[in-house]
Write a protein that holds these residues in place. Sequence first.
Motif, PDB file in Angstrom:
ATOM      1  N   ALA A 176       0.993  -1.427  -0.003  1.00 42.04           N
ATOM      2  CA  ALA A 176       0.224   0.080   0.412  1.00 42.04           C
ATOM      3  C   ALA A 176       1.016   1.101  -0.016  1.00 42.04           C
ATOM      4  O   ALA A 176       2.520   0.993   0.997  1.00 42.04           O
ATOM      5  CB  ALA A 176      -1.062   0.034   1.395  1.00 42.04           C
ATOM      6  N   GLY A 177       0.694   1.912  -0.654  1.00 45.39           N
ATOM      7  CA  GLY A 177       1.346   3.455  -0.372  1.00 45.39           C
ATOM      8  C   GLY A 177       0.407   4.719  -0.567  1.00 45.39           C
ATOM      9  O   GLY A 177      -1.174   4.472  -0.109  1.00 45.39           O
ATOM     10  N   GLY A 178       0.789   5.839  -0.248  1.00 45.84           N
ATOM     11  CA  GLY A 178       0.237   7.378   0.122  1.00 45.84           C
ATOM     12  C   GLY A 178       1.147   8.072  -0.024  1.00 45.84           C
ATOM     13  O   GLY A 178       2.111   8.189  -0.027  1.00 45.84           O
ATOM     14  N   ASN A 179       0.823   9.663  -0.612  1.00 42.80           N
ATOM     15  CA  ASN A 179       1.055  10.558  -0.698  1.00 42.80           C
ATOM     16  C   ASN A 179       0.836  11.864   0.401  1.00 42.80           C
ATOM     17  O   ASN A 179       0.045  11.936   0.743  1.00 42.80           O
ATOM     18  CB  ASN A 179       1.898  10.474  -1.678  1.00 42.80           C
ATOM     19  N   LEU A 180       2.669  12.848   0.112  1.00 45.53           N
ATOM     20  CA  LEU A 180       1.048  14.180   1.379  1.00 45.53           C
ATOM     21  C   LEU A 180       2.608  15.188   0.773  1.00 45.53           C
ATOM     22  O   LEU A 180       3.370  14.495   0.343  1.00 45.53           O
ATOM     23  CB  LEU A 180       2.151  13.798   3.248  1.00 45.53           C
ATOM     24  N   LEU A 181       1.868  15.886   0.325  1.00 46.62           N
ATOM     25  CA  LEU A 181       2.114  17.544  -0.210  1.00 46.62           C
ATOM     26  C   LEU A 181       1.686  18.203   0.636  1.00 46.62           C
ATOM     27  O   LEU A 181       0.838  18.589   1.688  1.00 46.62           O
ATOM     28  CB  LEU A 181       1.632  17.573  -1.949  1.00 46.62           C
ATOM     29  N   VAL A 182       3.548  19.255   1.375  1.00 43.27           N
ATOM     30  CA  VAL A 182       3.277  19.946   2.261  1.00 43.27           C
ATOM     31  C   VAL A 182       3.124  21.542   2.036  1.00 43.27           C
ATOM     32  O   VAL A 182       3.970  21.416   0.547  1.00 43.27           O
ATOM     33  CB  VAL A 182       4.447  20.058   3.482  1.00 43.27           C
ATOM     34  N   HIS A 183       2.385  22.396   1.876  1.00 45.86           N
ATOM     35  CA  HIS A 183       1.838  23.725   1.393  1.00 45.86           C
ATOM     36  C   HIS A 183       1.360  24.377   2.337  1.00 45.86           C
ATOM     37  O   HIS A 183       0.857  24.643   3.558  1.00 45.86           O
ATOM     38  CB  HIS A 183       0.747  23.529   0.528  1.00 45.86           C
ATOM     39  N   GLY A 184       3.148  25.277   3.144  1.00 43.91           N
ATOM     40  CA  GLY A 184       2.831  26.024   4.028  1.00 43.91           C
ATOM     41  C   GLY A 184       2.030  25.246   5.366  1.00 43.91           C
ATOM     42  O   GLY A 184       2.668  24.202   6.016  1.00 43.91           O
ATOM     43  N   GLU A 185       1.188  25.318   5.864  1.00 43.61           N
ATOM     44  CA  GLU A 185       0.331  24.912   7.357  1.00 43.61           C
ATOM     45  C   GLU A 185       0.131  23.949   7.055  1.00 43.61           C
ATOM     46  O   GLU A 185      -0.691  23.384   7.935  1.00 43.61           O
ATOM     47  CB  GLU A 185       0.056  26.042   8.166  1.00 43.61           C
ATOM     48  N   ILE A 186      -0.867  23.409   5.734  1.00 41.79           N
ATOM     49  CA  ILE A 186      -1.093  22.417   5.448  1.00 41.79           C
ATOM     50  C   ILE A 186      -0.401  21.199   4.153  1.00 41.79           C
ATOM     51  O   ILE A 186       0.149  21.498   3.512  1.00 41.79           O
ATOM     52  CB  ILE A 186      -1.992  23.303   4.984  1.00 41.79           C
ATOM     53  N   GLY A 187      -0.227  20.309   5.008  1.00 41.91           N
ATOM     54  CA  GLY A 187      -0.115  18.589   4.716  1.00 41.91           C
ATOM     55  C   GLY A 187      -1.891  18.254   3.819  1.00 41.91           C
ATOM     56  O   GLY A 187      -2.611  17.798   4.473  1.00 41.91           O
ATOM     57  N   ALA A 188      -1.748  17.971   2.594  1.00 49.24           N
ATOM     58  CA  ALA A 188      -2.199  17.686   1.672  1.00 49.24           C
ATOM     59  C   ALA A 188      -2.040  16.179   1.329  1.00 49.24           C
ATOM     60  O   ALA A 188      -1.183  15.438   1.225  1.00 49.24           O
ATOM     61  CB  ALA A 188      -2.699  17.691   0.593  1.00 49.24           C
ATOM     62  N   LEU A 189      -3.083  15.245   1.882  1.00 52.62           N
ATOM     63  CA  LEU A 189      -3.154  13.348   2.075  1.00 52.62           C
ATOM     64  C   LEU A 189      -3.762  12.924   0.846  1.00 52.62           C
ATOM     65  O   LEU A 189      -4.549  13.457   0.397  1.00 52.62           O
ATOM     66  CB  LEU A 189      -3.842  12.759   3.323  1.00 52.62           C
ATOM     67  N   HIS A 190      -2.697  12.521  -0.604  1.00 55.74           N
ATOM     68  CA  HIS A 190      -2.991  12.153  -1.863  1.00 55.74           C
ATOM     69  C   HIS A 190      -2.757  10.410  -2.174  1.00 55.74           C
ATOM     70  O   HIS A 190      -1.803  10.257  -1.417  1.00 55.74           O
ATOM     71  CB  HIS A 190      -3.410  12.896  -2.407  1.00 55.74           C
ATOM     72  N   SER A 191      -3.301  10.410  -3.102  1.00 53.72           N
ATOM     73  CA  SER A 191      -2.698   8.993  -3.740  1.00 53.72           C
ATOM     74  C   SER A 191      -2.804   7.615  -2.526  1.00 53.72           C
ATOM     75  O   SER A 191      -1.868   7.414  -2.977  1.00 53.72           O
ATOM     76  CB  SER A 191      -1.754   9.544  -4.596  1.00 53.72           C
ATOM     77  N   GLY A 192      -3.953   7.141  -1.803  1.00 56.26           N
ATOM     78  CA  GLY A 192      -3.579   6.528  -1.212  1.00 56.26           C
ATOM     79  C   GLY A 192      -4.360   5.287  -1.834  1.00 56.26           C
ATOM     80  O   GLY A 192      -5.804   5.577  -2.257  1.00 56.26           O
ATOM     81  N   SER A 193      -3.738   4.798  -2.160  1.00 58.78           N
ATOM     82  CA  SER A 193      -4.753   3.112  -2.263  1.00 58.78           C
ATOM     83  C   SER A 193      -3.830   1.746  -1.824  1.00 58.78           C
ATOM     84  O   SER A 193      -2.540   1.582  -1.319  1.00 58.78           O
ATOM     85  CB  SER A 193      -4.536   2.988  -3.881  1.00 58.78           C
ATOM     86  N   THR A 194      -4.215   0.292  -1.658  1.00 63.50           N
ATOM     87  CA  THR A 194      -4.021  -0.663  -1.462  1.00 63.50           C
ATOM     88  C   THR A 194      -3.623  -1.476  -2.398  1.00 63.50           C
ATOM     89  O   THR A 194      -4.718  -1.960  -3.043  1.00 63.50           O
ATOM     90  CB  THR A 194      -4.516  -0.834  -0.181  1.00 63.50           C
ATOM     91  N   LEU A 195      -3.022  -2.715  -2.402  1.00 60.97           N
ATOM     92  CA  LEU A 195      -3.843  -3.638  -3.236  1.00 60.97           C
ATOM     93  C   LEU A 195      -4.690  -4.672  -2.707  1.00 60.97           C
ATOM     94  O   LEU A 195      -5.099  -4.638  -1.752  1.00 60.97           O
ATOM     95  CB  LEU A 195      -1.828  -4.031  -3.012  1.00 60.97           C
ATOM     96  N   PRO A 196      -5.111  -5.073  -4.003  1.00 62.42           N
ATOM     97  CA  PRO A 196      -6.809  -5.798  -2.972  1.00 62.42           C
ATOM     98  C   PRO A 196      -6.194  -6.669  -2.275  1.00 62.42           C
ATOM     99  O   PRO A 196      -7.563  -6.291  -1.368  1.00 62.42           O
ATOM    100  CB  PRO A 196      -7.499  -6.478  -5.029  1.00 62.42           C
ATOM    101  N   ASP A 197      -5.426  -7.752  -2.261  1.00 62.49           N
ATOM    102  CA  ASP A 197      -5.412  -8.868  -2.251  1.00 62.49           C
ATOM    103  C   ASP A 197      -5.738  -8.559   0.041  1.00 62.49           C
ATOM    104  O   ASP A 197      -4.364  -9.732   0.370  1.00 62.49           O
ATOM    105  CB  ASP A 197      -4.248  -9.972  -2.232  1.00 62.49           C
TER     106      ASP A 197
END
Length: 263
Positions: A176-197
């Motif tokens: 599984a994976g997930g990304n974080l982009l830091v933009h000033g005082e905000i952290g944007a959580l995105h691109s989170g997914s897990t293999l089906p099994d």
Amino acid sequence: MNYDSETAEAEWVYLYGKVAPAALGATVARIREGVVLHMRFDPIDYWSQALGFTEPVTADLLDEILEHYRRDGARTATLHFSPDLLPPDFSQLAAERGLVATWTKAKLGGKAADVKTAPTDFRIAPVTEGDAAEFGEVVLTGFGAPGTPLSEMIEASVGAPNCYPFAAWDGDTMVAGGNLLVHGEIGALHSGSTLPDYRGRGAQSALISARAEAARKAGCRWVVAETGLSTPEQPNSSYNNMRRAGLAELYQRVVWRWTAPEA
């Protein structure tokens, strides 16, 4: 709401547009305060989108966005606006320009320090450059689009400025994976997914927690994310994971699709 979640989301879309491989035919530009991405060869018909606008939506703004897409030869795109920016006559403005309401996203957010920890039997750790190719393929496989240049786009975000990718491993296998982009005082959580099994074992909840902690250490006060709604008829595990982590639903945002008349 005392923080801007739209701009943070637009920044990670802008990043992906910049690092996308040539095979995707991506171009990305800034219009006023927003981001407009066109992906000519998008295999999942998702990435051509305009978002991140912070000013009230007017006819002039809509026309500027759509003219950009027409000049770039786009066949279709989606437009995203925070509901508090829409005028009372937006439905008429949209209809006059061929914009059609499709589905609805939920924007969620909360204090980075308040995101709950989540137990899992997977190992959670940052993604290194040596893991980047596997990370890209795992994320896209989780989204149901393996083996496309989109995996290379996710891969290319590893090591990018203000980008903090995390993954979950079962032994030596990334699941599984997930990304974080830091933009000033905000952290944007995105691109989170897990293999089906490997779903249902807490990987995404643990990745939300790990990325929120990384955001806090990077100086963020807030974390935000967006996903589809969850209903009894159509539950969305992503939405439910975020709510369990302590993120509140900030608002719901309609996705408006434009299609070129000749398409």
